[in-house]
Design an enzyme around this catalytic site. Structure first.
Site, PDB file in Angstrom:
ATOM      1  N   HIS A   4       1.542  84.511 -11.720  1.00 54.14           N
ATOM      2  CA  HIS A   4       2.203  85.696 -12.255  1.00 54.14           C
ATOM      3  C   HIS A   4       1.230  86.747 -12.766  1.00 54.14           C
ATOM      4  O   HIS A   4       1.485  87.355 -13.806  1.00 54.14           O
ATOM      5  CB  HIS A   4       3.132  85.300 -13.418  1.00 54.14           C
ATOM      6  CG  HIS A   4       4.200  84.328 -13.067  1.00 54.14           C
ATOM      7  ND1 HIS A   4       4.893  83.603 -14.024  1.00 54.14           N
ATOM      8  CD2 HIS A   4       4.743  83.973 -11.886  1.00 54.14           C
ATOM      9  CE1 HIS A   4       5.797  82.840 -13.439  1.00 54.14           C
ATOM     10  NE2 HIS A   4       5.723  83.027 -12.131  1.00 54.14           N
ATOM     11  N   HIS A  16       9.638  84.291 -15.719  1.00 61.77           N
ATOM     12  CA  HIS A  16       9.212  84.433 -14.312  1.00 61.77           C
ATOM     13  C   HIS A  16       9.466  85.894 -13.961  1.00 61.77           C
ATOM     14  O   HIS A  16      10.592  86.368 -14.095  1.00 61.77           O
ATOM     15  CB  HIS A  16       9.997  83.472 -13.429  1.00 61.77           C
ATOM     16  CG  HIS A  16       9.746  82.033 -13.795  1.00 61.77           C
ATOM     17  ND1 HIS A  16       8.928  81.210 -13.077  1.00 61.77           N
ATOM     18  CD2 HIS A  16      10.185  81.303 -14.853  1.00 61.77           C
ATOM     19  CE1 HIS A  16       8.863  80.026 -13.658  1.00 61.77           C
ATOM     20  NE2 HIS A  16       9.618  80.058 -14.737  1.00 61.77           N
TER      21      HIS A  16
HETATM   22  C1  LIG Z   1       3.554  81.093  -5.115  1.00 65.17           C
HETATM   23  C2  LIG Z   1       4.256  82.021  -6.064  1.00 65.17           C
HETATM   24  C3  LIG Z   1       5.373  81.587  -6.769  1.00 65.17           C
HETATM   25  C4  LIG Z   1       6.038  82.443  -7.638  1.00 65.17           C
HETATM   26  N1  LIG Z   1       7.205  82.045  -8.197  1.00 65.17           N
HETATM   27  C5  LIG Z   1       7.958  82.948  -8.875  1.00 65.17           C
HETATM   28  C6  LIG Z   1       9.262  82.623  -9.291  1.00 65.17           C
HETATM   29  O1  LIG Z   1       9.780  81.537  -9.012  1.00 65.17           O
HETATM   30  N2  LIG Z   1       9.967  83.557  -9.990  1.00 65.17           N
HETATM   31  C7  LIG Z   1       9.437  84.771 -10.304  1.00 65.17           C
HETATM   32  O2  LIG Z   1      10.105  85.549 -10.968  1.00 65.17           O
HETATM   33  N3  LIG Z   1       8.201  85.103  -9.908  1.00 65.17           N
HETATM   34  C8  LIG Z   1       7.461  84.233  -9.174  1.00 65.17           C
HETATM   35  N4  LIG Z   1       6.235  84.591  -8.715  1.00 65.17           N
HETATM   36  C9  LIG Z   1       5.692  85.905  -9.117  1.00 65.17           C
HETATM   37  C10 LIG Z   1       6.347  87.084  -8.409  1.00 65.17           C
HETATM   38  O3  LIG Z   1       6.616  86.759  -7.067  1.00 65.17           O
HETATM   39  C11 LIG Z   1       5.419  88.301  -8.523  1.00 65.17           C
HETATM   40  O4  LIG Z   1       5.171  88.577  -9.879  1.00 65.17           O
HETATM   41  C12 LIG Z   1       5.997  89.552  -7.890  1.00 65.17           C
HETATM   42  O5  LIG Z   1       6.504  89.260  -6.618  1.00 65.17           O
HETATM   43  C13 LIG Z   1       4.928  90.632  -7.813  1.00 65.17           C
HETATM   44  O6  LIG Z   1       5.442  91.779  -7.161  1.00 65.17           O
HETATM   45  P1  LIG Z   1       4.498  92.996  -6.789  1.00 65.17           P
HETATM   46  O7  LIG Z   1       5.350  94.018  -6.154  1.00 65.17           O
HETATM   47  O8  LIG Z   1       3.691  93.372  -7.971  1.00 65.17           O
HETATM   48  O9  LIG Z   1       3.432  92.402  -5.731  1.00 65.17           O
HETATM   49  P2  LIG Z   1       3.670  91.709  -4.315  1.00 65.17           P
HETATM   50  O10 LIG Z   1       5.082  91.306  -4.135  1.00 65.17           O
HETATM   51  O11 LIG Z   1       2.631  90.638  -4.183  1.00 65.17           O
HETATM   52  O12 LIG Z   1       3.391  92.858  -3.260  1.00 65.17           O
HETATM   53  C14 LIG Z   1       2.126  93.395  -2.967  1.00 65.17           C
HETATM   54  C15 LIG Z   1       2.119  93.767  -1.487  1.00 65.17           C
HETATM   55  O13 LIG Z   1       1.012  94.612  -1.215  1.00 65.17           O
HETATM   56  C16 LIG Z   1       0.366  94.187  -0.030  1.00 65.17           C
HETATM   57  N5  LIG Z   1      -1.028  94.652  -0.106  1.00 65.17           N
HETATM   58  C17 LIG Z   1      -1.981  94.263  -0.985  1.00 65.17           C
HETATM   59  N6  LIG Z   1      -3.138  94.920  -0.736  1.00 65.17           N
HETATM   60  C18 LIG Z   1      -2.900  95.747   0.304  1.00 65.17           C
HETATM   61  C19 LIG Z   1      -3.704  96.685   1.023  1.00 65.17           C
HETATM   62  N7  LIG Z   1      -5.003  96.892   0.724  1.00 65.17           N
HETATM   63  N8  LIG Z   1      -3.130  97.380   2.029  1.00 65.17           N
HETATM   64  C20 LIG Z   1      -1.819  97.179   2.370  1.00 65.17           C
HETATM   65  N9  LIG Z   1      -1.028  96.284   1.718  1.00 65.17           N
HETATM   66  C21 LIG Z   1      -1.571  95.595   0.714  1.00 65.17           C
HETATM   67  C22 LIG Z   1       0.540  92.683  -0.070  1.00 65.17           C
HETATM   68  O14 LIG Z   1       0.334  92.086   1.192  1.00 65.17           O
HETATM   69  C23 LIG Z   1       1.963  92.550  -0.577  1.00 65.17           C
HETATM   70  O15 LIG Z   1       2.909  92.615   0.457  1.00 65.17           O
HETATM   71  C24 LIG Z   1       5.541  83.753  -7.848  1.00 65.17           C
HETATM   72  C25 LIG Z   1       4.426  84.200  -7.141  1.00 65.17           C
HETATM   73  C26 LIG Z   1       3.784  83.355  -6.238  1.00 65.17           C
HETATM   74  C27 LIG Z   1       2.613  83.880  -5.464  1.00 65.17           C
END
Ligand SMILES: Cc1cc2nc3c(=O)[nH]c(=O)nc-3n(C[C@H](O)[C@H](O)[C@H](O)COP(=O)(O)OP(=O)(O)OC[C@H]3O[C@@H](n4cnc5c(N)ncnc54)[C@H](O)[C@@H]3O)c2cc1C
Ligand SMILES: *[C@@H]1O[C@H](CO)[C@@H](O)[C@H](O)[C@H]1NC(C)=O
Ligand SMILES: *[C@@H]1O[C@H](CO)[C@@H](O)[C@H](O)[C@H]1NC(C)=O
Ligand SMILES: *[C@@H]1O[C@H](CO)[C@@H](O)[C@H](O)[C@H]1NC(C)=O
Ligand SMILES: *[C@@H]1O[C@H](CO)[C@@H](O)[C@H](O)[C@H]1NC(C)=O
Ligand SMILES: *[C@@H]1O[C@H](CO)[C@@H](O)[C@H](O)[C@H]1NC(C)=O
Ligand SMILES: *[C@@H]1O[C@H](CO)[C@@H](O)[C@H](O)[C@H]1NC(C)=O
Ligand SMILES: *[C@@H]1O[C@H](CO)[C@@H](O)[C@H](O)[C@H]1NC(C)=O
Ligand SMILES: *[C@@H]1O[C@H](CO)[C@@H](O)[C@H](O)[C@H]1NC(C)=O
Length: 622
Positions: A557, A599
């Site tokens: 997270h 979460h």
């Molecule tokens: C294994 C795992 C289990 C989890 N379990 C839970 C859970 O059960 N419940 C919960 O609430 N949260 C959970 N989380 C946490 C939650 O999923 C994250 O906090 C949340 O999804 C983050 O969202 P975000 O939009 O910040 O990033 P992300 O959803 O990670 O999105 C970032 C995106 O940017 C893309 N990206 C990165 N760099 C570049 C670049 N240079 N160029 C183009 N694209 C790029 C990535 O590929 C990705 O698609 C979990 C996370 C993981 C990894």
């Protein structure tokens, strides 16, 4: 050198099921606007460019493209999620680690963990981490958002102001197997949800563990109350009301038995319907480029430079209105640093031209420490046999394919408890949480062996209690190791787990409370618990501390690396604009100034929904 403590050993890894990637990478659909080659895009100029088709990015893609007069491009480094079985099937969630849907990152050695490194899985596909996460759907406490409102000086971030966005995100649907399992039938079946695209539910496939946990919480609550104490252990019917303390069924973004990622719920429906939305996959943003045609005294960024391979050709796309970084807590600060927005001396050391000195970029990295307690149990109904048997897995997969029921319709866990440490425990130190209705730690229950350093034993049945420090005071950092290779080079990720002793104390309390919980009659009456793996009963505090340093990993997270605030030092302002430059906003988990004590995915969706409205307002859109 210790092995990297990773997930591939942890949680379920179902060996018999191969990762099935969509064989056709270049998808041609009726309304297709999903591109795999930058040369194929119809234009080089868009109104909005969103970097990252992840959890937050896809909400923005769908909301901003609601205005047909605006052209939106989403650039995603990873692959298409279509047809990837471990993305779709809830039980296979952890089969994504180390596969084409994972970034495969690792931390630097963690000092307080005997220099172990820890794996950092991140979604590398449409949906980002919402495509590979455990799907647990917790909204957190109202105090989290009220704290953010206070830190930003913007009451629009308060819990009450955000209620309307929550309603737009999710819809509660009954479990696929047996709706009667819902503990005392809830009066209000909406369970704090609205009528948004993310279908959430709880316990599609209830396990024998679930009722034991719930009964225990009710029992201890009764005991505490009859002793005239205000209960530390208690049952809660709905942990998403704003007061999140208590044990109960948690919700999960697996409504109707399948993963409801941001790709499935926001991106694909918009992509299939709208001609003003283009998505480019297999393509990384390398850096943002300045607009030199303006006379602005503030640097203006209006281009995104991308590449498909480390030494491959670079392409540039221009944003007429804004660039939105939604690349997550690792990707977003990395791109900012490579664009010359970051701590001056760090950038100079890397040979990167400094556009604006922003010491906060990559700092304030926070992560939830997680420690698993594994218990040998007197039962043959846990999921361990399923994990050992390809034949049972095949059967479970067929049942899931048939009608989305059975063990494959749920991920690792159905129940959890959010708890506070006892009053006065911190000897006058400041309470690390967002407020008194916010938990310090979590007990998350799984009905199988969740190995962190050890594989599933050939024999035996197990349950696992995962302890999580929810309000970490330890802060780490994300820095570049080199500017070479741009975003194809892994940055240095240092969570600095347990560098603040308060976190150690909270974890110790979580271990003690787990012991208390499992000593209660629902576990002892039929000798359900046989022994704890790797730690004796009545272990001393020293033994527990050693166990903690040997076994702690994290629960994926990370937040905080581009945090929002009202002060100049914050990386983004309350409207999520990067301070000191024009043209860039950040919308993802990196803007949270402190860790949400839950979460966090539902918190990320909420952030993104309001961000979409802010962006529409600032650009005078529909
Ligand atoms: C294994 C795992 C289990 C989890 N379990 C839970 C859970 O059960 N419940 C919960 O609430 N949260 C959970 N989380 C946490 C939650 O999923 C994250 O906090 C949340 O999804 C983050 O969202 P975000 O939009 O910040 O990033 P992300 O959803 O990670 O999105 C970032 C995106 O940017 C893309 N990206 C990165 N760099 C570049 C670049 N240079 N160029 C183009 N694209 C790029 C990535 O590929 C990705 O698609 C979990 C996370 C993981 C990894
Ligand atoms: C992660 O590792 C897997 C297995 O080696 C690989 O297929 C995948 O491409 C890697 N991810 C990235 C982003 O390199
Ligand atoms: C961890 O690594 C540091 C730096 O190399 C070293 O000083 C320290 O002794 C190591 N700690 C342990 C427990 O091995
Ligand atoms: C839980 O409580 C219910 C209702 O009191 C009871 O029927 C059930 O047997 C209990 N289950 C366990 C595992 O304790
Ligand atoms: C997409 O279009 C289909 C067919 O016109 C429609 O039924 C559906 O509701 C649309 N979906 C969204 C999310 O707009
Ligand atoms: C814009 O100006 C900056 C600073 O002089 C320079 O580093 C950069 O290369 C220029 N960008 C373009 C696209 O010309
Ligand atoms: C499971 O345990 C029950 C009760 O202990 C026993 O009756 C049953 O035979 C066991 N089943 C298997 C498959 O071992
Ligand atoms: C789902 O299918 C399985 C067989 O694959 C069957 O046993 C079960 O009863 C079905 N459940 C529902 C709710 O239809
Ligand atoms: C945990 O329990 C041990 C042994 O019972 C006790 O010495 C210690 O003070 C407790 N720690 C916390 C943080 O409650």
């Amino acid at each position: 050198m210790r092995p990297c403590s990773s997930l591939s050993a942890a949680f379920q890894v179902v060996s018999a099921i191969a990762v099935i990637l969509s064989p056709v990478l270049s998808l041609v659909r009726a309304e297709s606007t999903l591109y795999t080659n930058p040369n194929d895009l119809p234009t080089k100029e868009y109104d909005f460019i969103i970097v990252g088709a992840g959890t937050a990015g896809n909400v923005l893609a769908a909301r901003l493209s609601e205005d047909p007069s605006k052209r939106v491009l989403v650039i995603e480094a990873g692959v298409d999620d279509t047809g990837v079985l471990p993305v779709q099937v809830p039980f296979l969630a952890f089969n994504n680690e180390g596969t084409p849907t994972d970034w495969n990152y690792t931390t630097v050695p963690q000092k307080e963990l005997n220099n172990r490194t820890i794996s950092v899985p991140r979604g590398f596909c449409l949906g980002g981490s919402s495509s590979i996460n455990l799907m647990i759907w917790t909204r957190g406490s109202s105090e989290i958002w009220d704290h953010y409102a206070q830190v930003t000086g913007d009451s629009g971030w308060s819990w009450n102001a955000l209620e309307k966005y929550w309603d737009k995100i999710s819809t509660f649907v009954p479990p696929t197997s047996n709706p009667s399992i819902l503990p005392p039938p809830p009066n209000d079946l909406t369970l704090s949800n609205g009528d948004g695209p993310v279908l959430v539910t709880r316990a599609n496939a209830p396990t024998e563990l679930d009722w034991r946990v719930i009964n225990t919480s009710m029992l201890i609550q009764q005991e505490e109350e009859s002793n005239g104490e205000s209960p530390r252990f208690k049952f809660t019917e709905d942990m998403n009301t704003g007061d999140s303390i208590g044990f109960g069924y948690h919700q999960s973004a697996s409504g109707k038995g399948e993963r409801r990622s941001s790709a499935a719920t926001y991106l694909h429906p918009a992509l299939n319907n709208r001609s003003n939305l283009d998505v480019l996959i297999h393509t990384r943003a390398m850096r943002l480029v300045q607009d030199n045609s303006t006379n602005d005294y503030i640097p203006v960024f209006n281009q995104v430079e991308v590449a498909q391979a480390v030494g491959g050709p670079r392409f540039t796309f221009r944003a007429k209105n804004e660039i939105i970084l939604s690349s997550g807590s690792i990707g977003t600060p990395q791109i900012l640093l490579l664009s010359g927005v970051g701590p001056k001396s760090e950038l100079e050391d890397m040979g990167i031209e400094v556009v604006v000195d922003k010491p906060g970029v990559g700092k304030n990295l926070r992560e939830h420490a997680m420690l698993v307690g594994i218990y040998n149990v007197n039962s043959n109904m846990t999921s361990d046999d399923l994990l050992r048997s390809p034949a049972l897995q095949q059967q479970a997969l067929e049942q899931w394919q048939n009608n989305r029921t059975g063990r494959f319709a749920d991920s690792a866990s159905n129940v959890l408890g959010f708890m506070r440490i006892p009053d006065g425990q911190l000897n006058g130190a400041q309470d690390p949480t967002s407020g008194p209705h916010t938990p310090h730690f979590e007990l998350l229950f799984a009905d199988n062996f969740v190995g962190v350093l050890d594989p599933l034993p050939e024999q035996g049945h197990f349950i696992t209690v995962v302890n999580v420090v929810l309000a970490p005071q330890s802060t780490g950092s994300l820095t570049l190791s080199t500017a070479e290779g741009g975003t194809f080079t892994q940055p240095l990720i240092d969570y600095s787990i347990y560098s603040d002793p308060v976190d150690v104390q909270v974890m110790l309390q979580a271990m003690n409370d787990t012991e208390t919980f499992l000593s209660s009659s629902p576990w002892t009456q039929d000798d359900f618990i046989i022994s704890q793996v790797g730690l004796g009963r009545k272990a001393t505090s020293e033994e527990k501390l050693a166990f903690m340093r040997d076994n702690t990993i994290t629960i994926f997270h990370p937040v905080g690396t581009a945090s929002m605030g009202s002060q100049e030092e914050s990386v983004v302002d309350p409207r999520l604009r990067v301070r000191g430059v024009k043209g860039i906003r950040v919308v993802d988990a990196s803007v949270f100034p402190t860790m949400p004590e839950c979460h966090p995915q539902a918190v990320v969706y909420t952030l993104a929904e309001r961000a979409a409205d802010i962006i529409k307002e600032d650009n005078e859109m529909l």
